[in-house]
Write an enzyme that holds these catalytic residues in place. Structure first.
Site, PDB file in Angstrom:
ATOM      1  N   GLU A 264       0.851  -1.089  -0.065  1.00  0.00           N
ATOM      2  CA  GLU A 264       0.099   0.054  -0.128  1.00  0.00           C
ATOM      3  C   GLU A 264       1.101   1.406   0.046  1.00  0.00           C
ATOM      4  O   GLU A 264       1.613   1.341   0.834  1.00  0.00           O
ATOM      5  CB  GLU A 264      -0.896   0.012   1.330  1.00  0.00           C
ATOM      6  CG  GLU A 264      -1.752  -1.184   1.360  1.00  0.00           C
ATOM      7  CD  GLU A 264      -3.032  -1.269   0.066  1.00  0.00           C
ATOM      8  OE1 GLU A 264      -3.237  -0.265  -0.111  1.00  0.00           O
ATOM      9  OE2 GLU A 264      -3.076  -2.346  -0.173  1.00  0.00           O
ATOM     10  N   CYS A 301      -1.553   8.920   3.945  1.00  0.00           N
ATOM     11  CA  CYS A 301      -1.551   8.678   2.556  1.00  0.00           C
ATOM     12  C   CYS A 301      -2.817   8.998   1.820  1.00  0.00           C
ATOM     13  O   CYS A 301      -3.008   8.974   0.749  1.00  0.00           O
ATOM     14  CB  CYS A 301      -1.478   7.018   2.390  1.00  0.00           C
ATOM     15  SG  CYS A 301      -2.730   6.367   3.666  1.00  0.00           S
TER      16      CYS A 301
END
Ligand code: NAP
Length: 528
Positions: A264, A301
């Site tokens: 990720e 993120c």
């Protein structure tokens, strides 16, 4: 107490000569603890133990694994203020954030405990035999998910608890029945060791096999590389930058036995503000987005690094208001001097691109390791032609792209790299006129948000935290929520296997009373 040693299964070990310390960015000094870099021997030993542990751990019942996960949660809570203090001293993040992240970590562990204790997650599927079928008799075939084997987990700097040692990847892998070896993040090695001690205590208390968990310290990339190359490792979980995630993905693919890497990675999370919403809510949106861009010093993120609108007075007014709002926010501390350094470098690199305008950057003096938030703007055509502008600037930074019209907006979205999230801000019924834009956005992201902000990822079964590359290396999976367990299993079939030798999940009597797909029907019934 922090020892700085590696957890090789239940043993604390410090064979290596190389040591390092973590850093307190708020005080701008090194923390006192010394950490011992894991050696090749220690890596081998951790993998060897994990491989042995897998043999019995994979057969643990859902109840046994649930007890283990719930005990980890309890032991993390038992670390109490010591954990909060070390977390803060290694990150510069406030106590409230530390407590919130701890709550999220505990919640994740408990939700996986509930999942495996109930048991239906294995997706048991049974197709009974038809021996009379012509011309070929049909066999009895039964399928369920089984764990892959030892998993290496890499955590990110910005989530020392929820995406690190006992974070989502570890919780999901342990729930699946995979032993875990964590490559500790060097910026929060103390937090990592405390959490590791909680996992080890829980493993001992619940009679888990030695090697079900290990924690390896490392201040550089060598330990991680050796771990991913190790033939005993069967999958990798990674959270961090695109550069590192891609390097590990390529490394895993080049092994004699390639293994999956679920990475990720970074994202710029496009936010599209449609014209009517912009006209009606300029000030409100500017305030909301100034808050979202600077939340956690922009170290998320899901930070909104890209805001897109259609050129005009309303968009100009929004940019002005956003600049005013963001200038009023007090700068805050970043995680580490290296993160501040990378932020300043990436910002400078983007600012040096032709046609990009700096709208505002915090200009007063700031403390060491505090970030100067910035807003920039660029014309749609320049953004389309220059992919350097598409890169993540990890920190409190955002770029407003001024598109010529709806078509250019759609073209820009279609040409974006894969993203974790996409957000649309619109008035009622406005979306109907932008269906192509919505479709384009859906093709590029893992989660679409309506009239909100991308920061904040709810941990729930319906959440998708992932997306097309480079948001993740495999867009078929989520890294958040119970379905993330699917990354650590493979489907396995038994054909004409004697009932008494089948796992309980597939036995005729359905002793676990789980939901199964029996001859095409979802049911908890026994096989007659
Ligand atoms: P990072 O620099 O990629 O570090 C992550 C881990 O990877 C560290 O343990 C690091 O070890 C290791 N690593 C770095 N380069 C490597 C290489 N070439 N080979 C092997 N291992 C390597 O990222 P970070 O600064 O910790 O985290 C910030 C990034 O994470 C941001 O881009 C953010 O967007 C992203 N992030 C994504 C998510 C998500 O869910 N998608 C969540 C949080 C953060 P060393 O430190 O020892 O080098």
């Amino acid at each position: 107490m922090i020892t700085g040693k590696n957890y090789i299964g239940i043993h604390l070990s410090s064979e290596g000569k190389t040591t390092y310390k973590t850093f307190n960015p708020k005080l701008n000094i090194e923390n006192e603890y010394v950490f011992y870099e894991a050696t090749s021997l220690e890596i081998d030993e951790a993998v060897h133990l994990a491989t042995n542990a897998y043999a019995s751990f994979k057969n643990c019942t859902g109840q046994q694994k649930a007890l283990f996960l719930n005990t980890i949660a309890a032991e993390i809570l038992a670390l109490d203020e010591a954990l909060i203090q070390v977390y803060c001293s290694e990150t510069g993040l406030p106590e409230g954030r530390a407590r919130g992240e701890r709550g999220r970590t505990i919640g994740q562990l408990r939700s996986f405990a509930e999942l495996v204790s109930e048991g239906s997650w294995v997706e048991a599927t049974i197709d009974t035999a038809d021996r009379e079928r012509q011309p070929i008799p049909k066999p009895d075939v039964r399928k369920m998910n089984i764990p892959l084997g030892p998993v290496a987990v890499f955590g990110a700097s910005n989530f020392p608890l929820a995406y690190s040692t006992a974070g989502g990847d570890t919780a999901a892998a342990l729930a699946a029945g995979c032993p875990v070896i964590v490559k500790s993040h060097p910026m929060h090695a103390g937090t990592g060791e405390l959490v590791s001690s909680a996992i080890i205590k829980a493993a001992i208390k619940t009679n888990m096999p030695n090697g079900v968990f290990s924690n390896l310290n490392s201040s550089g990339i060598e330990v991680g590389i050796q771990l991913v190359k190790h033939p005993g490792i069967k999958a990798v979980g990674f959270t961090g930058s695109i550069t590192a995630g891609r390097a590990l993905f390529d490394l895993a693919a080049s092994r004699e036995e390639p293994i999956p890497v679920f990475a990720e990675m970074g994202s710029i999370n496009p936010v599209i503000i449609l014209p009517e919403a912009l006209k009606k809510r300029t000030k409100n949106l500017a305030k909301t987005y100034a808050g979202s861009v600077t939340l956690g010093t922009g170290q998320f993120c899901t930070n909104p690094g890209l805001i897109l609108g259609i050129k005009g007075q309303e968009l100009s007014d929004f940019i002005k208001s956003l600049a005013e709002e963001i200038s009023e926010i007090e700068p805050s501390c970043m995680l580490h001097p290296n993160i501040v350094g990378a932020y300043e470098n990436n910002k400078a690199m983007v600012l040096s691109q032709p046609d990009l305008k700096l709208v505002t950057e915090y200009s007063s003096e700031v403390n060491s390791n505090y970030a100067r938030q910035a807003i920039t703007t660029v014309e749609g055509k320049s953004f389309l032609e220059n992919t350097t502008l598409h890169q993540e600037v990890f920190g409190p930074f955002s770029m407003v792209v001024q598109c010529e019209d709806k078509n250019q907006l759609e073209t820009i979205i279609s040409n974006l790299e894969g993203q974790l999230t996409g957000t649309i801000i619109a008035e009622n019924n406005e979306l109907d006129r932008y269906s192509e834009v919505v479709t384009a956005l859906q093709n590029r992201v893992g989660r679409i948000i309506y009239n909100g902000v991308p920061t904040g990822v709810e941990v729930c079964p319906a959440m998708v935290h992932g997306g097309p590359y480079p948001a993740s290396t495999d867009s078929r999976f989520t890294a958040v929520g119970i379905h993330s367990i699917k990354r650590w299993v493979r489907p396995f079939s038994y054909q004409d296997w004697p009932d008494k030798l089948l796992p309980d999940e597939l036995k005729n009597a359905n002793p676990l009373s789980i939901a199964r797909l029996l001859n095409g029907n979802q049911t908890k019934d026994k096989v007659k």
